[in-house]
Design a protein around this motif. Structure first.
Motif, mmCIF file in Angstrom:
data_model
loop_
_atom_site.group_PDB
_atom_site.id
_atom_site.type_symbol
_atom_site.label_atom_id
_atom_site.label_comp_id
_atom_site.label_asym_id
_atom_site.label_seq_id
_atom_site.Cartn_x
_atom_site.Cartn_y
_atom_site.Cartn_z
ATOM 1 N N ASN A 51 0.813 -1.212 0.000
ATOM 2 C CA ASN A 51 0.000 0.000 0.000
ATOM 3 C C ASN A 51 0.848 1.265 0.000
ATOM 4 O O ASN A 51 0.499 2.255 -0.644
ATOM 5 C CB ASN A 51 -0.941 -0.001 1.207
ATOM 6 C CG ASN A 51 -2.232 -0.742 0.936
ATOM 7 O OD1 ASN A 51 -3.149 -0.199 0.321
ATOM 8 N ND2 ASN A 51 -2.307 -1.987 1.375
ATOM 9 N N ALA A 52 1.964 1.234 0.724
ATOM 10 C CA ALA A 52 2.839 2.404 0.746
ATOM 11 C C ALA A 52 3.384 2.695 -0.646
ATOM 12 O O ALA A 52 3.465 3.855 -1.069
ATOM 13 C CB ALA A 52 3.989 2.184 1.733
ATOM 14 N N VAL A 53 3.746 1.640 -1.374
ATOM 15 C CA VAL A 53 4.247 1.819 -2.740
ATOM 16 C C VAL A 53 3.139 2.341 -3.648
ATOM 17 O O VAL A 53 3.317 3.332 -4.376
ATOM 18 C CB VAL A 53 4.811 0.490 -3.298
ATOM 19 C CG1 VAL A 53 5.151 0.641 -4.778
ATOM 20 C CG2 VAL A 53 6.043 0.073 -2.515
ATOM 21 N N GLY A 54 1.974 1.679 -3.627
ATOM 22 C CA GLY A 54 0.889 2.061 -4.515
ATOM 23 C C GLY A 54 0.286 3.413 -4.186
ATOM 24 O O GLY A 54 0.210 4.308 -5.039
ATOM 25 N N ILE A 55 -0.131 3.586 -2.932
ATOM 26 C CA ILE A 55 -0.742 4.849 -2.517
ATOM 27 C C ILE A 55 0.271 5.985 -2.573
ATOM 28 O O ILE A 55 0.000 7.071 -3.082
ATOM 29 C CB ILE A 55 -1.315 4.721 -1.087
ATOM 30 C CG1 ILE A 55 -2.498 3.743 -1.078
ATOM 31 C CG2 ILE A 55 -1.752 6.076 -0.555
ATOM 32 C CD1 ILE A 55 -3.001 3.405 0.316
ATOM 33 N N GLY A 56 1.476 5.711 -2.056
ATOM 34 C CA GLY A 56 2.500 6.758 -1.998
ATOM 35 C C GLY A 56 2.896 7.280 -3.355
ATOM 36 O O GLY A 56 3.077 8.494 -3.546
ATOM 37 N N SER A 57 3.038 6.392 -4.341
ATOM 38 C CA SER A 57 3.457 6.837 -5.665
ATOM 39 C C SER A 57 2.418 7.755 -6.298
ATOM 40 O O SER A 57 2.760 8.728 -6.984
ATOM 41 C CB SER A 57 3.725 5.633 -6.581
ATOM 42 O OG SER A 57 2.544 4.871 -6.780
ATOM 43 N N LEU A 58 1.147 7.477 -6.055
ATOM 44 C CA LEU A 58 0.089 8.326 -6.600
ATOM 45 C C LEU A 58 0.004 9.652 -5.857
ATOM 46 O O LEU A 58 -0.120 10.720 -6.477
ATOM 47 C CB LEU A 58 -1.256 7.597 -6.531
ATOM 48 C CG LEU A 58 -1.413 6.416 -7.493
ATOM 49 C CD1 LEU A 58 -2.647 5.599 -7.141
ATOM 50 C CD2 LEU A 58 -1.495 6.898 -8.946
ATOM 51 N N LEU A 59 0.088 9.604 -4.526
ATOM 52 C CA LEU A 59 0.025 10.847 -3.749
ATOM 53 C C LEU A 59 1.177 11.785 -4.102
ATOM 54 O O LEU A 59 1.012 13.013 -4.127
ATOM 55 C CB LEU A 59 0.045 10.545 -2.254
ATOM 56 C CG LEU A 59 -1.193 9.841 -1.674
ATOM 57 C CD1 LEU A 59 -1.004 9.602 -0.179
ATOM 58 C CD2 LEU A 59 -2.455 10.650 -1.917
ATOM 59 N N LEU A 60 2.347 11.225 -4.378
ATOM 60 C CA LEU A 60 3.488 12.060 -4.774
ATOM 61 C C LEU A 60 3.219 12.824 -6.058
ATOM 62 O O LEU A 60 3.782 13.898 -6.279
ATOM 63 C CB LEU A 60 4.744 11.196 -4.939
ATOM 64 C CG LEU A 60 5.496 10.839 -3.661
ATOM 65 C CD1 LEU A 60 6.592 9.825 -3.958
ATOM 66 C CD2 LEU A 60 6.101 12.084 -3.020
ATOM 67 N N ASP A 61 2.350 12.281 -6.895
ATOM 68 C CA ASP A 61 1.992 12.951 -8.143
ATOM 69 C C ASP A 61 0.695 13.742 -8.023
ATOM 70 O O ASP A 61 0.108 14.153 -9.023
ATOM 71 C CB ASP A 61 1.852 11.919 -9.273
ATOM 72 C CG ASP A 61 3.204 11.421 -9.765
ATOM 73 O OD1 ASP A 61 4.207 12.117 -9.524
ATOM 74 O OD2 ASP A 61 3.254 10.350 -10.391
ATOM 75 N N GLY A 62 0.243 13.950 -6.801
ATOM 76 C CA GLY A 62 -0.956 14.751 -6.593
ATOM 77 C C GLY A 62 -2.242 14.045 -6.924
ATOM 78 O O GLY A 62 -3.273 14.683 -7.146
ATOM 79 N N ILE A 63 -2.218 12.714 -6.946
ATOM 80 C CA ILE A 63 -3.412 11.929 -7.268
ATOM 81 C C ILE A 63 -3.897 11.217 -6.015
ATOM 82 O O ILE A 63 -3.139 10.504 -5.363
ATOM 83 C CB ILE A 63 -3.110 10.899 -8.373
ATOM 84 C CG1 ILE A 63 -2.655 11.598 -9.651
ATOM 85 C CG2 ILE A 63 -4.329 10.021 -8.646
ATOM 86 C CD1 ILE A 63 -2.153 10.653 -10.725
ATOM 87 N N GLY A 64 -5.169 11.397 -5.681
ATOM 88 C CA GLY A 64 -5.745 10.728 -4.524
ATOM 89 C C GLY A 64 -6.292 11.719 -3.521
ATOM 90 O O GLY A 64 -5.660 12.744 -3.235
ATOM 91 N N ASP A 65 -7.474 11.422 -2.995
ATOM 92 C CA ASP A 65 -8.147 12.334 -2.079
ATOM 93 C C ASP A 65 -8.513 11.691 -0.750
ATOM 94 O O ASP A 65 -8.774 12.384 0.224
ATOM 95 C CB ASP A 65 -9.421 12.873 -2.746
ATOM 96 C CG ASP A 65 -9.115 13.550 -4.071
ATOM 97 O OD1 ASP A 65 -8.659 14.704 -4.053
ATOM 98 O OD2 ASP A 65 -9.283 12.908 -5.129
ATOM 99 N N THR A 66 -8.538 10.361 -0.722
ATOM 100 C CA THR A 66 -8.840 9.619 0.493
ATOM 101 C C THR A 66 -8.240 8.231 0.341
ATOM 102 O O THR A 66 -8.144 7.725 -0.782
ATOM 103 C CB THR A 66 -10.367 9.570 0.743
ATOM 104 O OG1 THR A 66 -10.640 8.849 1.940
ATOM 105 C CG2 THR A 66 -11.112 8.948 -0.415
ATOM 106 N N ILE A 67 -7.769 7.630 1.442
ATOM 107 C CA ILE A 67 -7.020 6.376 1.324
ATOM 108 C C ILE A 67 -7.467 5.355 2.357
ATOM 109 O O ILE A 67 -7.975 5.710 3.422
ATOM 110 C CB ILE A 67 -5.500 6.606 1.490
ATOM 111 C CG1 ILE A 67 -5.164 7.073 2.914
ATOM 112 C CG2 ILE A 67 -4.981 7.601 0.460
ATOM 113 C CD1 ILE A 67 -3.678 7.133 3.226
#
Length: 357
Positions: free
Chosen positions: A215-231
């Motif tokens: 989850n850290a890899v998947g969620i983190g990679s998207l959040l670093l690119d400004g993608i994602g609003d809730t996890i």
């Protein structure tokens, strides 16, 4: 960084999307009709920092949990997880759910979907559409040959179109997969083509170790690119661990607006003459129940004075190991020595002082 803003929806007091803070979610795992156990778990999740809690609702009788939870003082937003039966969704709206999770495709005829959409609109509730590899339409599987990122993205956007055709637009999309590459690609496709808020997570990720890594890899990679609003960090573990993991991911990216303590610690080496691993674990456990009051702190727990203050200069304060003692430093500057056996107690005291300052 993807600066495209998503639309904003509201679940109780939680704003999802736009420039609002990224919310952390989890899900109860108690029997649906065991209301006392479910509410007790919700309160534990809330205390751990959970913003939104989802509950499986397999029958209309189970919908009572929402009204009972609010009578018991639950403050976080509560989501009803509905499959197949639109009447259950309608009952959950009546009973005070703050958000409804459905797949329009498995609700049945379009008039049933419209009834759910109308009820949610009247009550001011958003709808989360949840898509994963196991719920894909047979036609999409035939078209793509497998639950690929393209199939997941098309499914989510098609389901959203169904709600839009009912005049309903307060939508959150959730596209999950047990494969990190497919999940992240699907989220990127949807983000490029829509402005719906996105719920991120790697599903069926595993236990509290392997699941956190995935989850850290998947969620983190998207959040670093400004993608994602809730996890949600899905783990085969106590749901409270999901919340801790979610907060840890946000903290590591500087996105945890609730505040808290970020611990900087070294991996130890042959120069280490204190029980750094033990001190680090004890300190982390000791501060778990401390309310940060929105304050963010960086605390360093370092093995030796060779690199301690220098490498951890960005920390607010910390310790570096000596021989039977630790050197306390603040903003990278050495202050004084503390006996090793008092190291944890001392760090906890300094943490409390820093929070109250």
């Amino acid at each position: 960084m993807n600066n495209k803003k998503t639309r904003v929806v509201k679940a109780r007091d939680i704003l999802i999307g736009g420039s609002n803070p990224i919310s952390v979610q989890s899900m109860t795992n108690k029997p649906a009709l065991d209301f006392d156990a479910s509410i007790e778990q919700i309160l534990r999740l809330e205390s751990a920092g959970c913003d939104i809690v989802r509950l499986a609702v397999p029958s209309s009788d189970a919908a009572q949990v929402f009204s009972l939870a609010k009578e018991r003082g639950v403050k976080c937003a509560l989501v009803a997880d509905i499959h197949f039966d639109y009447k259950i969704a309608l009952e959950c709206v009546k009973m005070g759910a703050d958000k409804i999770r459905i797949n329009p495709g498995n609700i049945g005829e379009s008039w049933k979907v419209r009834e759910v959409a109308d009820a949610c609109r009247s009550a001011g509730l958003p709808i989360r559409i949840g898509v994963n590899g196991g719920s894909l339409d047979k036609n999409l599987l035939k078209k793509y040959g497998a639950p690929t990122a393209e199939a997941l993205a098309e499914s989510a956007m098609t389901e959203a179109d169904v709600l839009e055709s009912c005049g309903f637009s307060d939508i959150v999309l959730s596209i999950k997969s047990s494969t990190i590459k497919e999940m992240t690609r699907a989220a990127r496709i949807v983000r490029e083509n829509t402005d719906y808020p996105l719920h991120l997570g790697v599903t069926e990720a595993g236990d509290d170790y392997s699941g956190l890594v995935k989850n850290a890899v998947g969620i983190g990679s998207l959040l670093l690119d400004g993608i994602g609003d809730t996890i949600r960090v899905s783990l085969t573990a106590d749901p409270v661990e999901e919340v801790k993991a979610g907060r840890e991911i946000l903290s590591s990216l500087g996105l945890n607006t609730r505040g808290g303590v970020e611990i900087i610690s070294c991996p130890t080496c042959g120069r280490t003459k204190i029980d750094l691993i033990g001190i680090g674990k004890q300190y982390k456990q000791a501060i778990e129940g401390i309310d940060p009051h929105g304050k963010k702190l960086k605390v360093a727990v370092m093995g030796c004075v060779v690199n301690g203050p220098g490498e951890a200069r960005e920390a607010d304060f910390g310790i570096a190991g000596g021989d039977g003692f630790v050197l306390y430093f603040k903003n990278g500057e050495p202050q004084f020595k503390v006996e090793e056996e008092r190291a944890v107690e001392f760090l906890v005291e300094e943490t409390k002082k820093a929070i109250l300052d």
